[in-house]
Write a protein that holds these residues in place. Structure first.
Motif, PDB file in Angstrom:
ATOM      1  N   LEU A   2       6.123  -7.547 -11.770  1.00  0.00           N
ATOM      2  CA  LEU A   2       4.737  -7.795 -11.371  1.00  0.00           C
ATOM      3  C   LEU A   2       3.952  -8.308 -12.553  1.00  0.00           C
ATOM      4  O   LEU A   2       4.087  -7.820 -13.662  1.00  0.00           O
ATOM      5  N   THR A  27       9.526   2.836 -13.871  1.00  0.00           N
ATOM      6  CA  THR A  27       8.403   2.369 -13.067  1.00  0.00           C
ATOM      7  C   THR A  27       7.199   2.057 -13.936  1.00  0.00           C
ATOM      8  O   THR A  27       7.055   2.557 -15.038  1.00  0.00           O
ATOM      9  N   PHE A  45       4.333 -11.509  -7.745  1.00  0.00           N
ATOM     10  CA  PHE A  45       5.577 -10.762  -7.678  1.00  0.00           C
ATOM     11  C   PHE A  45       6.757 -11.724  -7.631  1.00  0.00           C
ATOM     12  O   PHE A  45       6.586 -12.924  -7.414  1.00  0.00           O
ATOM     13  N   VAL A  51       6.077  -5.676  -0.956  1.00  0.00           N
ATOM     14  CA  VAL A  51       4.820  -5.079  -1.405  1.00  0.00           C
ATOM     15  C   VAL A  51       4.237  -4.263  -0.255  1.00  0.00           C
ATOM     16  O   VAL A  51       4.039  -4.788   0.844  1.00  0.00           O
ATOM     17  N   HIS A 144       7.109  -2.559  -4.429  1.00  0.00           N
ATOM     18  CA  HIS A 144       5.871  -2.315  -5.173  1.00  0.00           C
ATOM     19  C   HIS A 144       4.827  -1.716  -4.230  1.00  0.00           C
ATOM     20  O   HIS A 144       4.788  -2.039  -3.041  1.00  0.00           O
ATOM     21  N   CYS A 194      10.516   2.894  -5.919  1.00  0.00           N
ATOM     22  CA  CYS A 194       9.383   2.011  -6.196  1.00  0.00           C
ATOM     23  C   CYS A 194       9.410   1.556  -7.650  1.00  0.00           C
ATOM     24  O   CYS A 194       9.507   2.384  -8.557  1.00  0.00           O
ATOM     25  N   SER A 196       6.905  -0.344  -9.109  1.00  0.00           N
ATOM     26  CA  SER A 196       5.580  -0.380  -9.713  1.00  0.00           C
ATOM     27  C   SER A 196       4.530   0.013  -8.699  1.00  0.00           C
ATOM     28  O   SER A 196       4.781   0.031  -7.486  1.00  0.00           O
TER      29      SER A 196
END
Length: 226
Positions: A2, A27, A45, A51, A144, A194, A196
């Motif tokens: 990201l 992360t 991204f 997302v 994300h 995940c 981020s």
């Protein structure tokens, strides 16, 4: 991966005091709350990433997706399509299971296509995020979270503005789920799988005009804020 970009496309925004890696090598949490007019205009991204936009009902999830993510998958859109077909006298609760099936079927079709995905998340369905994380992992892509941090008062006002209120019971469940996600993100503990999270208040979310996907952006490293 990201990156956040400012008003000039492709130019990374300066990392602020609230923006920090949550766990080195795993992360990353970027906190964009409190930036006012200095927040980024775009979130970029990698191709094929997923997302998930989560937060309170009325907190601005659908508004953000419609404004910034072309082709975003929003359960509200599915509900409205079904409502247009159904008799006005038929309560939504009667056909809600069919709406959910249609929503998740549409999501599954997009996921299987390999296209990047921006999807609305009510926050209470942990199994959905777990499935998305597993799908991303199998495709060697990343999941994300975009977490909208709005107050209950702001969310209720948003529900009034759209002309649709959730029940007090449902709102309490959503509030508990959203609070847990935010607390966990603030402490650097994201849901399993995940990569981020981006934390947005209402002002920061209103500045985002593009959620885009492209070649894997360069990695930007930094040290945690003091």
């Amino acid at each position: 991966m990201l990156t956040t970009t400012g008003t000039v496309a492709g130019v990374p925004a300066q990392r602020g005091a609230h923006e920090r890696p949550a766990r080195a090598g795993s992360t990353v949490v970027r906190d964009l709350r409190g930036r006012g007019a200095h927040g980024p205009r775009a979130l970029d991204f990698a191709d094929g990433d997923i997302v998930v936009v989560s937060g309170l009902p009325g907190g601005g999830k659908s508004t953000l997706i419609k404004r910034a993510a072309a082709g975003g998958i929003d359960s509200q859109d599915t509900r409205e399509r079904w409502e247009r077909r159904m008799p006005d006298a038929l309560p939504y609760a009667v056909y809600r299971p069919l709406v959910r099936i249609a929503h998740y079927w549409g999501l599954w079709r997009v996921l299987r296509s390999g296209a990047p995905v921006v999807v609305h998340d009510c926050g209470t369905q942990r199994w959905v995020r777990a499935l998305l994380a597993g799908f991303a992992r199998r495709r060697d892509r990343a999941l994300h979270l975009l977490l909208l941090d709005t107050s209950p008062q702001e969310a209720l006002a948003g529900q009034e503005a759209r002309g649709r209120r959730v029940s007090a019971y449902a709102f309490s469940r959503h509030r508990g789920a959203a609070d847990r996600l935010l607390r966990d993100a603030e402490s650097g503990s994201l849901p399993r799988g995940c990569a981020s999270a981006v934390l947005l208040d209402r002002a920061a979310a209103s500045r985002i005009t593009r959620i885009t996907f492209g070649p894997t952006p360069p990695t930007h490293t930094s040290t945690p804020a003091a």
